[in-house]
Write an enzyme that holds these catalytic residues in place. Structure first.
Site, PDB file in Angstrom:
ATOM      1  N   TYR A 218       6.583 -14.064  16.890  1.00  0.00           N
ATOM      2  CA  TYR A 218       7.623 -15.357  17.257  1.00  0.00           C
ATOM      3  C   TYR A 218       8.933 -14.837  16.871  1.00  0.00           C
ATOM      4  O   TYR A 218       9.958 -14.674  17.874  1.00  0.00           O
ATOM      5  CB  TYR A 218       7.411 -16.681  16.500  1.00  0.00           C
ATOM      6  CG  TYR A 218       8.138 -17.859  16.880  1.00  0.00           C
ATOM      7  CD1 TYR A 218       8.183 -18.536  18.069  1.00  0.00           C
ATOM      8  CD2 TYR A 218       9.680 -17.847  16.266  1.00  0.00           C
ATOM      9  CE1 TYR A 218       9.110 -19.558  18.195  1.00  0.00           C
ATOM     10  CE2 TYR A 218      10.456 -18.744  16.542  1.00  0.00           C
ATOM     11  CZ  TYR A 218      10.342 -19.834  17.652  1.00  0.00           C
ATOM     12  OH  TYR A 218      11.112 -20.833  17.932  1.00  0.00           O
TER      13      TYR A 218
ATOM     14  N   HIS B 294      11.879 -13.616  19.810  1.00  0.00           N
ATOM     15  CA  HIS B 294      13.351 -14.038  19.738  1.00  0.00           C
ATOM     16  C   HIS B 294      14.470 -12.943  19.198  1.00  0.00           C
ATOM     17  O   HIS B 294      15.884 -13.010  19.773  1.00  0.00           O
ATOM     18  CB  HIS B 294      13.593 -15.175  18.488  1.00  0.00           C
ATOM     19  CG  HIS B 294      13.005 -16.597  19.048  1.00  0.00           C
ATOM     20  ND1 HIS B 294      11.929 -16.717  19.447  1.00  0.00           N
ATOM     21  CD2 HIS B 294      13.452 -17.524  19.396  1.00  0.00           C
ATOM     22  CE1 HIS B 294      11.604 -17.712  19.868  1.00  0.00           C
ATOM     23  NE2 HIS B 294      12.914 -18.467  20.140  1.00  0.00           N
TER      24      HIS B 294
ATOM     25  N   TYR C  16      23.191 -22.570  16.899  1.00  0.00           N
ATOM     26  CA  TYR C  16      21.749 -22.825  16.923  1.00  0.00           C
ATOM     27  C   TYR C  16      20.678 -22.044  15.884  1.00  0.00           C
ATOM     28  O   TYR C  16      21.089 -20.741  15.845  1.00  0.00           O
ATOM     29  CB  TYR C  16      21.332 -22.256  18.323  1.00  0.00           C
ATOM     30  CG  TYR C  16      19.812 -22.552  19.023  1.00  0.00           C
ATOM     31  CD1 TYR C  16      18.861 -23.105  18.036  1.00  0.00           C
ATOM     32  CD2 TYR C  16      19.730 -22.662  20.437  1.00  0.00           C
ATOM     33  CE1 TYR C  16      17.511 -23.720  18.583  1.00  0.00           C
ATOM     34  CE2 TYR C  16      18.499 -23.119  20.919  1.00  0.00           C
ATOM     35  CZ  TYR C  16      17.323 -23.741  19.932  1.00  0.00           C
ATOM     36  OH  TYR C  16      16.083 -24.008  20.502  1.00  0.00           O
TER      37      TYR C  16
ATOM     38  N   TRP D  47      10.733 -18.662  30.199  1.00  0.00           N
ATOM     39  CA  TRP D  47      10.687 -18.561  28.642  1.00  0.00           C
ATOM     40  C   TRP D  47       9.460 -19.623  28.127  1.00  0.00           C
ATOM     41  O   TRP D  47       8.869 -18.993  27.080  1.00  0.00           O
ATOM     42  CB  TRP D  47      12.113 -18.989  27.737  1.00  0.00           C
ATOM     43  CG  TRP D  47      12.013 -18.856  26.694  1.00  0.00           C
ATOM     44  CD1 TRP D  47      11.965 -19.751  25.470  1.00  0.00           C
ATOM     45  CD2 TRP D  47      12.109 -17.474  25.927  1.00  0.00           C
ATOM     46  NE1 TRP D  47      11.998 -19.137  24.427  1.00  0.00           N
ATOM     47  CE2 TRP D  47      12.076 -17.879  24.455  1.00  0.00           C
ATOM     48  CE3 TRP D  47      12.511 -16.287  26.261  1.00  0.00           C
ATOM     49  CZ2 TRP D  47      12.065 -16.958  23.662  1.00  0.00           C
ATOM     50  CZ3 TRP D  47      12.487 -15.309  25.213  1.00  0.00           C
ATOM     51  CH2 TRP D  47      12.164 -15.512  23.829  1.00  0.00           C
ATOM     52  N   TRP D  48       9.531 -20.727  28.297  1.00  0.00           N
ATOM     53  CA  TRP D  48       8.580 -21.666  27.627  1.00  0.00           C
ATOM     54  C   TRP D  48       6.941 -20.942  28.060  1.00  0.00           C
ATOM     55  O   TRP D  48       6.255 -20.994  27.157  1.00  0.00           O
ATOM     56  CB  TRP D  48       8.456 -22.967  28.356  1.00  0.00           C
ATOM     57  CG  TRP D  48       9.907 -23.750  27.591  1.00  0.00           C
ATOM     58  CD1 TRP D  48      10.557 -23.567  26.435  1.00  0.00           C
ATOM     59  CD2 TRP D  48      10.354 -25.079  28.266  1.00  0.00           C
ATOM     60  NE1 TRP D  48      11.352 -24.368  26.527  1.00  0.00           N
ATOM     61  CE2 TRP D  48      11.419 -25.400  27.417  1.00  0.00           C
ATOM     62  CE3 TRP D  48      10.184 -25.761  29.103  1.00  0.00           C
ATOM     63  CZ2 TRP D  48      12.140 -26.394  27.594  1.00  0.00           C
ATOM     64  CZ3 TRP D  48      11.029 -26.974  29.367  1.00  0.00           C
ATOM     65  CH2 TRP D  48      11.751 -27.192  28.419  1.00  0.00           C
TER      66      TRP D  48
END
Length: 570
Positions: free
Chosen positions: A17, A21, A40, A80-81
């Site tokens: 993960y 990113h 963010y 992206w999802w």
């Protein structure tokens, strides 16, 4: 508004993960920014002691007027999802991560959330001083405070009124801090100006570069200064060569100069006043100073021989962080103690900043203010002629940039009236062959040695026709300078002349070989300085193409040739 949610990551996928990113798609980052998402954060709770099959992710971000549906439905978001679906808990059909909204139950020590977050740009020109506030996310200009600049014409020589400027800066920042959260301050100033410091005080007043007395030791200076082939600095009148100022001050005020322990270029002087930290910077060092070798990116042999190089602080990156605002100054003005001060830039080079990263071979920018400075990014230096006031500037990346300039704004002010010129007034000037022959301001340009005159054909001009003559003159001069340059097919006009319709029209008509664009970003140099200090700003560089009326070209071409013939005799 602050958004917070809880998401679920498959056990053992924590490193993957983070890796994904770390390599966030640039197009996704742009998509998030376009929807106003900022601040963010995603935090991982991977506590292995708990009896559960997933790790938890806590996400927070800020956004104003967020269109959640538009954000989610965009193809890049959908892709992206789907890319992340193999390592996260997602909805069955859409691949959207399962995200449970979190309720805010406590706040503490929030930094002025009711105030717009801005970057303040201190913009000190020869004619005006401004503080421009740019939105901290979009780069949009929100507010301008402005005052005229003046020189103290008093012993020991005409000098900058730095005390008055400093009081105005502090008072203005204090007023603005009541309405805005000023997170950082960027600085841009005119060139050819330096502060001789003794500790934290001035050892000598900051000399005004238009002072003629600097030429007192002209012959000695000319014998000592570096060759044009090394410095690419033309020999200029008054104190426009910064080396000439220091040479004169050192000889005329030997005792005071002997106490100088640091030399601060003008943007860095104000950076020091705000942060307490001293630095040097290449765009001001490379601005026709005789102090810098722009091709080797180091001090000139002349500067080294005079023992001046050792008095400059460390040369640091243009736009680098100098530090935070001095604590006492933060208390005095009401600025946040976290306000960051950035290493400043020479103003004409600030106009280049939005374009120096563009993927094109060459680009010519006309930066207009008191000076009209024409520079070609990625241009060649072999077209430079010292006797035409051509030089190599140094851009924010430290690259030698071919440049030519003249005092366009000042000459335009001298020639114009308070009445605005129409195209019929322009036609009147062209039809009657009324000509302005350079130059109308001392200080520099291809015709700095000439005395300006007007060939009026015995016609008394109306105020509007006077302004038309001013517009025609600066267009002719810009056209002439572009012909001397290694210019590109695309020419972008920044600053004051970008709003002069007559100037743009005339220049486009004279230069059919170029596409002439006017910048529609009203911030000019301030926008470039802000972009250096906050590279996430979305300065779009809005441009409009200047158009020509073919019917006027024959008359204009004849007029232009008459003018060229006359200036060719100068």
């Amino acid at each position: 508004m602050r958004y917070a949610s809880l998401m679920y990551l498959h056990q053992g996928c924590e490193e993957e993960y983070k890796r994904r990113h770390d390599d966030l798609w640039p197009e996704l980052a742009d998509h998030l920014k376009e929807h106003g998402i900022h601040n963010y954060y995603i935090h991982l709770d991977s506590n292995k002691d708990r009896d559960r099959s997933e790790s938890r992710l806590y996400a927070t971000f800020d956004a104003d007027d967020l269109d959640v549906e538009a954000l989610a439905n965009h193809p890049v978001m959908q892709r992206w999802w789907e890319y992340m679906a193999d390592i996260m808990e997602t909805k069955t059909l859409s691949f959207e991560p399962i995200a449970n909204a979190l309720e805010e139950v406590f706040q503490f020590n929030i930094l002025q959330p009711d105030k717009p977050r801005v970057v303040a740009v201190l913009d000190i020109g020869k004619t005006n001083i401004k503080i421009c506030l740019m939105d901290g996310q979009t780069g949009a200009l929100l507010h301008i405070e402005k005052r005229t600049n003046a020189v103290i014409d008093a012993p020991p020589y005409p000098h900058i009124d730095e005390g008055s400027i400093w009081r105005w800066i502090k008072d203005t920042l204090a007023d603005l801090a009541q309405r805005y959260f000023i997170s950082s301050i960027a600085i841009t100033t005119h060139g050819a100006t330096i502060a001789c410091m003794k500790g934290d005080q001035l050892a000598l007043p900051i000399l005004d570069y238009e002072y003629d007395g600097v030429s007192e030791f002209k012959d000695e200076y000319d014998a000592a200064r570096p060759d044009f082939s090394e410095s690419f600095s033309p020999r200029l009148p008054q104190g426009l060569n910064l080396g000439a100022q220091l040479f004169w001050q050192q000889k005329r005020f030997a005792d005071e100069f002997a106490t100088v322990d640091s030399l601060l270029l003008y943007p860095q002087f104000w950076g020091y006043k705000l942060s307490g930290n001293k630095a040097a910077e290449v765009t001001s060092l490379g601005c026709h100073t005789d102090l810098w070798n722009p091709t080797s990116c180091q001090f000139s042999t002349f500067c080294e021989q005079r023992k001046w190089a050792e008095r400059f602080p460390e040369v640091i990156e243009t736009g680098a962080k100098l530090g935070t605002i001095l604590p006492d100054l933060a208390k005095e003005t009401g600025l946040p103690a976290s306000c960051v001060i950035f290493n400043g830039i020479h103003d004409s080079n600030a106009s280049l900043v939005p374009y120096i990263g563009q993927p094109m071979e060459k680009l010519t920018v006309v930066s207009s203010g008191t000076w009209t400075v024409i520079a070609t990014i990625n241009g060649k230096l072999d077209s430079l002629q010292e006797d035409k006031d051509m030089l190599a500037n140094v851009d924010a990346l430290g690259r030698a940039t071919p440049t030519i300039r003249f005092m366009g704004g000042r000459e335009w002010e001298q020639l114009r009236s308070d009445s605005k010129a129409s195209l019929s007034d322009i036609s009147f000037i062209l039809e009657h062959g009324i000509l302005a022959i350079p130059a109308f301001a001392k200080g520099g340009g291809p015709f700095a040695h000439c005395e300006g005159r007007i060939i009026d054909r015995g016609i008394a001009l109306t105020p509007a026709q006077q302004s038309a003559l001013a517009d025609v003159y600066v267009a002719l001069m810009t056209d002439y300078c572009l012909d001397l340059m290694d210019s590109s097919d695309t020419v972008i006009v920044e600053g004051a002349f970008s709003n002069n319709v007559n100037f743009l029209f005339l220049l486009a008509c004279m230069r059919s070989q170029n596409e002439i664009y006017a910048s529609r970003d009203v911030t000019g140099t301030s926008g470039g300085a802000a972009l250096l200090s906050n590279k996430s700003l979305k300065l779009k560089g809005r441009l409009s193409l200047a158009l020509c009326d073919a019917q006027i070209k024959p008359l204009l071409n004849l007029y232009r040739q008459q003018w060229r013939d006359l200036v060719g005799e100068l």
